[in-house]
Scaffold this motif. Structure first.
Motif, short mmCIF file in Angstrom:
data_model
loop_
_atom_site.label_atom_id
_atom_site.label_comp_id
_atom_site.label_asym_id
_atom_site.label_seq_id
_atom_site.Cartn_x
_atom_site.Cartn_y
_atom_site.Cartn_z
N ALA A 1 0.84 -1.21 0.00
CA ALA A 1 0.00 0.00 0.00
C ALA A 1 0.87 1.25 0.00
O ALA A 1 0.61 2.21 -0.75
N PHE A 2 1.90 1.25 0.83
CA PHE A 2 2.81 2.40 0.89
C PHE A 2 3.53 2.58 -0.44
O PHE A 2 3.70 3.71 -0.93
N GLY A 3 3.97 1.48 -1.03
CA GLY A 3 4.68 1.55 -2.30
C GLY A 3 3.81 2.07 -3.42
O GLY A 3 4.24 2.90 -4.24
N LEU A 4 2.55 1.64 -3.48
CA LEU A 4 1.64 2.12 -4.52
C LEU A 4 1.34 3.59 -4.35
O LEU A 4 1.16 4.33 -5.33
N LEU A 5 1.31 4.05 -3.09
CA LEU A 5 1.04 5.46 -2.82
C LEU A 5 2.21 6.36 -3.19
O LEU A 5 2.01 7.51 -3.59
N ASN A 6 3.42 5.86 -3.07
CA ASN A 6 4.60 6.73 -3.14
C ASN A 6 5.51 6.47 -4.34
O ASN A 6 6.65 6.95 -4.36
N THR A 7 5.04 5.72 -5.31
CA THR A 7 5.83 5.51 -6.54
C THR A 7 4.97 5.83 -7.74
O THR A 7 3.73 5.87 -7.65
N SER A 8 5.63 6.04 -8.87
CA SER A 8 4.89 6.36 -10.09
C SER A 8 4.10 5.15 -10.57
O SER A 8 4.38 4.01 -10.19
N ASN A 9 3.12 5.41 -11.43
CA ASN A 9 2.23 4.35 -11.89
C ASN A 9 2.96 3.26 -12.68
O ASN A 9 2.47 2.14 -12.79
N ALA A 10 4.13 3.59 -13.24
CA ALA A 10 4.85 2.61 -14.05
C ALA A 10 5.88 1.81 -13.24
O ALA A 10 6.44 0.84 -13.73
N ALA A 11 6.12 2.24 -11.99
CA ALA A 11 7.18 1.63 -11.19
C ALA A 11 6.74 0.28 -10.62
O ALA A 11 5.59 0.09 -10.24
N THR A 12 7.70 -0.63 -10.56
CA THR A 12 7.48 -1.93 -9.93
C THR A 12 7.66 -1.77 -8.42
O THR A 12 8.59 -1.11 -7.97
N VAL A 13 6.77 -2.37 -7.65
CA VAL A 13 6.87 -2.33 -6.19
C VAL A 13 7.66 -3.55 -5.74
O VAL A 13 7.27 -4.69 -6.01
N ARG A 14 8.80 -3.31 -5.06
CA ARG A 14 9.68 -4.40 -4.63
C ARG A 14 9.76 -4.43 -3.10
O ARG A 14 10.09 -3.42 -2.48
N ILE A 15 9.51 -5.60 -2.53
CA ILE A 15 9.40 -5.73 -1.07
C ILE A 15 10.16 -6.96 -0.60
O ILE A 15 10.23 -7.98 -1.29
N ILE A 16 10.74 -6.85 0.60
CA ILE A 16 11.32 -8.00 1.30
C ILE A 16 10.48 -8.27 2.55
O ILE A 16 10.10 -7.34 3.26
N LYS A 17 10.20 -9.54 2.80
CA LYS A 17 9.42 -9.93 3.97
C LYS A 17 10.24 -10.88 4.83
O LYS A 17 10.96 -11.73 4.33
#
Length: 767
Positions: free
Chosen positions: A701-717
């Motif tokens: 959710a944070f990544g979608l809010l704070n990156t451009s629409n074309a950017a890939t959201v990358r996360i480590i869990k």
């Protein structure tokens, strides 16, 4: 000179000439050799002042310009000139002096010409040194030794052995120094067979007790991996000096006998031998291996007491130890207290934090270590220092662990600018970084553009295709690698078997498993069996998987049992699930996720009594719920999320947007799976957290809010994804038309969500 072909083919030295004069003359010749090679007529320019009108100052260039004018000088003036040329590494100066010696007719002076051989060798021009040697008016052991020394110091040990052989065939008798140089040549060649022949010669003429010879023997056997022989050579030395002790301590460290190295260090101190900086750095290296912070700090104190506290090599060793052991505050204090920071120190700090990421127990601490490494790299660039290939490979490995693609791309650009992209190690690190960040296209491009492909780069690319769900590309690249003549290793086959596992290609996996053993004589390790068992489970052959486990030569690890347990849960085999769970709990008796997985297995099969027993066990053991952290890197800043962390500055906005996403997902047909959680009714606390606000959902959710629409959201869990979160990510990737990449604790799989699908094939979500 005699042909070297026979030596090269046979690899033997004939040491049979009767050298009975050796013992009688060795001390005298050794003294002469030491005098001529190490301290030849140690006259300084100042001492010669007034004895020749040429030498009037310490300025070498002025002296050289005067003799180029043809001024006559006395013979004793040449030695200090040549010594100063060696000190300044001035080849042109040696050539000027040589020309003047010929012009003045001193080319027949054996003493001067032998030292000229030494001067050319020290300045790195062996061709000129050999020409002077070939035209010597006579050849003594000092001349032979000077030429051998030159070849060894210029990393041409095979030619040094050639000269040694010709010396013996010519009837000259080696001194202890000559023998030490020949052993050093064998060390560079890592030729233990030649070394043993020379050792036999040394024993025959009873010079194994000599300090320099014993030191060289110890070093030879250490570099050839024969520690017992190295220790025996050390014990034979009559007068052990600090070099002797340092050699044997280093030998223990280099041959995985750290504890023995420390015992020898204590014995050295007990014998009253004062360690030098090389001894102390060797001991600190051993402390790093053992992660012995207590002893390392004592060595640090000793180094200060002995006056080595400001030595850069010493500080670097201490910094690396402190970082590797997690003593970051002390390391930072020491680092910031340095007046001049060299590139080696910058590299130590970066690689130290990178290593710390592998040793800390908490994922959050590992992530903080990685971000600190990135900060140090940024400060390095601001300082004006130029990174080298080691710097780039270290920081790219950090980006791989952090899934920090933006920073990795910036570093990629910097490698192009500095010209280090062509370095094989940097190229391999770059390929690995793009693979771990889920950017397989950029990894492929970097791989194709590599000027030299090593086994590491081939293996990294094969594993990258496998982890990104591109099985056919991985297997095709493996065949290309074989055609290119590159021999695969065990890690390569882990990538190949992982690719087969991802696609459920059981027959192919078994075929590659057989190829590894029969064609390449590689012994399977745990990871190979894990891939095969994973494949059995994936195609639903549980019985075969358990039978395969029984055939293993060693006990299965926790990954194998967790895979079997997950497979049993998915296929509804509670009997085998209980067996797998028992074995898993033997290895991880306090692992909450194992109990959670076993609980869901029972509840899915409606075995309520068994489920109650599991709940009771959890209450009795008072197990803590699994750590739930996720991280995302945006614009050089790392953001961490935990459902129970109230301190995130944008928590309310993130939760609000996540609730919107949950509503959209539900409208899109996503129903949250009922999560079987354990509840302590007495305290009304949840043993396992609710999946509604798991950390990866917050991070997305944070990544979608704070990156451009074309950017890939990358996360480590920090832990494995549950089924509900996995299904949620698929729906969100479709709704938002965004790529979402999540790497969880199970690093064998990379979850790449695109258009409602995951690259893991919906298999790797276990809970």
């Amino acid at each position: 000179m005699a042909s070297f072909a026979s030596f090269a083919s046979s690899g033997t030295l004939r040491l049979e000439p009767d050298l009975r004069k050796l013992r009688a003359t060795s001390l005298a010749t050794e003294k002469a050799a030491r005098t001529s090679l190490s301290h030849p007529r140690t006259l300084t320019f100042t001492q010669l002042e007034g004895k020749s009108e040429l030498i009037k100052s310490l300025d070498l260039q002025e002296a050289l310009s005067r003799i180029k004018e043809g001024l006559k000088i006395e013979t004793f003036c040449y030695l200090p000139l040549l010594r100063e040329c060696i000190h300044q590494n001035s080849l042109s100066g040696v050539q000027i002096v040589h020309g003047h010696m010929i012009k003045m007719g001193f080319y027949r002076d054996l003493f001067l010409m032998v030292f000229l051989v030494n001067a050319y060798s020290k300045c790195g021009t062996l061709e000129n040194a050999h020409k002077v040697f070939d035209n010597l008016p006579g050849r003594n052991v000092v001349a032979w030794t000077a030429l051998m020394t030159g070849y060894v110091h210029n990393s041409q040990p095979d030619f040094a052995i050639r000269v040694f052989r010709e010396m013996l065939e010519g009837g000259s008798y080696p001194t202890n120094i000559t023998l030490g140089i020949s052993l050093n040549a064998c060390s560079l060649m890592k030729s233990i067979e030649l070394g043993k022949q020379i050792h036999a010669y040394i024993i025959k003429y009873q010079v194994q007790h000599d300090t320099s010879v014993g030191n060289s023997l110890c070093s030879l056997y250490s570099k050839c991996g024969s520690l017992d022989s190295a220790v025996k050579a050390f014990e034979k030395i009559t007068e052990k000096n600090v070099i002797s002790w340092t050699a044997v301590i280093s030998a223990c460290g280099d041959n995985s006998r750290a504890a023995k190295g420390l015992r020898l260090f204590v014995e050295m101190l007990s014998n009253g031998v004062e360690p030098n900086e090389l001894t102390l750095t060797s001991v600190l290296s051993i402390c790093c291996t053992l992660l012995s912070l207590g002893l390392g700090s004592q060595v640090h104190a000793l180094s200060i007491k002995l006056g080595h506290g400001t030595n850069e090599r010493m500080i670097n060793s201490i910094l690396y130890l402190y970082l590797k052991c997690g003593w970051t505050d002390e390391a930072a204090k020491l680092f910031h207290g340095m007046e001049d920071v060299g590139l080696v120190t910058w590299n130590v700090m970066i690689s130290g934090y990178a290593e710390l990421m592998n040793h800390v127990k908490e994922d959050l601490s590992a992530y903080h270590s990685g971000t600190e490494a990135l900060k140090i790299f940024l400060n390095l660039n601001r300082s004006g220092a130029e990174p080298d290939p080691f710097t780039f490979s270290s920081i790219l490995s950090v980006c791989s662990r952090l899934v920090a693609l933006e920073q990795g791309e910036q570093i990629h650009a910097q490698t192009v600018k500095t010209g280090y992209l062509s370095d094989a190690i940097v190229g391999s690190a770059l390929v690995n970084m793009y693979n771990k960040c889920g950017s397989i296209d950029k990894a492929s491009k970097a791989f194709v553009e590599m000027s030299t492909r090593t086994l590491i780069s081939w293996t990294s690319m094969i594993s990258g295709f496998a982890h990104n769900g591109q099985t056919q590309q991985a297997l095709q690249l493996f065949e290309d690698m074989r055609i290119a003549g590159v021999r695969p290793n065990q890690i390569t086959f882990v990538g190949v078997l992982s690719a087969c596992s991802h696609a459920g290609m059981l027959e192919e996996a078994l075929s590659y498993f057989e190829m590894m053993q029969k064609d390449y004589k590689l012994k399977p390790v745990m990871d190979h069996f894990a891939c095969l068992i994973n494949t059995f489970v994936r195609v639903g052959k549980l019985e075969e998987a358990f039978e395969f486990v029984k055939k293993m030569e060693f006990q299965p690890n926790e990954f194998i049992w967790s895979r079997l347990l997950a497979g049993c849960r998915n296929l509804g085999d509670t009997e085998l699930a209980i067996y797998a769970a028992k074995e898993l709990l033997k290895l991880k008796p306090e692992d909450a996720e194992t109990y959670q997985l076993l609980l869901t297995t029972f509840m899915s099969a409606e075995k309520w009594e068994s489920a109650s027993i599991v709940k009771e066990l959890v209450r009795e053991k008072k197990l803590e719920k699994p750590t739930d952290w996720s991280w995302i890197s945006i614009k050089d800043k790392v953001h961490s999320f935990n459902p129970e962390d109230p301190l995130h500055p944008e928590k309310s906005e993130t939760y609000g947007f996540l609730n919107e996403l949950l509503d959209k997902a539900q409208n899109f047909g996503h129903d949250s799976l009922e999560n079987f959680e354990l509840k302590d009714e007495e305290h009304d606390t949840m043993t396992f957290s609710s999946p509604v606000h798991h950390s990866e959902k917050l991070a997305v959710a944070f990544g979608l809010l704070n990156t451009s629409n074309a950017a890939t959201v990358r996360i480590i869990k920090s832990s494995s994804m549950c089924r509900d979160c996995h299904n949620f990510m698929k729906v969100i990737s479709s709704i938002t038309d965004r790529k979402i990449i999540i790497r969880d604790r199970d690093s064998r799989w990379l979850h790449k969500f695109v258009d409602g699908q995951c690259s893991c094939g919906d298999y790797a979500c276990l809970l």
